[in-house]
Design an enzyme around this catalytic site. Sequence first.
Site: not given
Ligand code: AOF
Ligand code: ZN
Length: 349
Positions: A53, A55, A80, A89, A194, A206, A214
């Site tokens: 993540h 953080e 999270c 985090c 896309r 289309t 596409l």
């Molecule tokens: C992220 N990146 O930098 C932050 C997120 O499956 P996980 O553990 O990667 O958790 C995903 C969830 O964590 C995501 O849906 C969001 O709610 C939270 N924060 N997620 O992918 C990040 N800070």
């Molecule tokens: Zn996190």
Amino acid sequence: MQGEDDIKFMRRCLDLALSAEGLTYPNPMVGSVIVYNGLIIGEGYHLKAGALHAEENAILSVKDKDLLRNSVLYVNLEPCSHFGRRPPCTDLIISNGIRKVVIGTKDTSEKVSGKGKEKLKSAGCEVITGILEKECRYLNRRFFTFHEKKRPYVILKWAQSSDGFIDIERDKKSERKPTWIIGKAERVLVHKWRASEQSILAGAGTIRSDNPDLTVRDWTGENPLRLVLSGSGDMGVDQPLFRTIGTNIVFTHNTSARIPDSEIVKLDKGRDSIEQVAEYLYNKNIQSVIVEGGAQVLNNFISTGLWDEARIFYGNKNFMQGIKAPVIKGKVYSATKFSSSTLKVILNE
Ligand code: AOF
Ligand code: ZN
């Protein structure tokens, strides 16, 4: 009150987050900076689902971990607090002794939804929220729409002549190719779009008239999942639907439709087709769809109100007659001039 510095550092978070545009599904784009004495001493962003993540990356990037006790962590999304693919985090922030956290906007997904902020506060952290909130919500508009409205974010895209037509009139003998309104620069941009969305949808009309691929060809990135909407299930062709191999999903009322290379999803005649498509995509965890025509399909999305953003190219040519472009009302978010057209982005708000 948003201080000048808070805004500056949050902007940096947004810029960092955007580095992974289109790559983080189903996760949001997140960037984080760590500030000591007014200077950035660490930064990071989330690269893709399953990876560290933002953080975590920001904290890891700080060389002298002793400085963390007197640093501020900025992040565009509430940290999270749950165990997913990554540990929470919040726990990492707390165990590193960071005492102040500045958050852009709340993570409204069920797993977090304010619990990250509470966890930090109960550990004695000072938490400030709502810095550049509008921008932070806009950046992850697909993620928020998906979690809050339980449907994908819908982008409508079309090009129209200066006299309001989306296409010329066609007959059976017409060549199966698009009538170009936009120029090369706009085409490249459309391919970039896309690559940023999880799915792309077009109507059978289309497919019959334009024979589109596409795919992402003039940009790098993954092809979105291809979706076709066809009441009758008649594509007017018996060869594979697209020149490029890949999964296609065809939504149709026709219970006996057999279309090469395609998964058929039967639509219930008694219910709104667009709502059924949105529901199907939500259940498949698809957070966004770009709808690239034709007029009838676009009008169906507009009349059900199931759209979030429209990207319309207004060309310089007159067609004099043809298929009328949809009419849409919303807030103009931006207008950009190209040599062959002007692009207007309209938000449904
Ligand atoms: C992220 N990146 O930098 C932050 C997120 O499956 P996980 O553990 O990667 O958790 C995903 C969830 O964590 C995501 O849906 C969001 O709610 C939270 N924060 N997620 O992918 C990040 N800070
Ligand atoms: Zn996190």
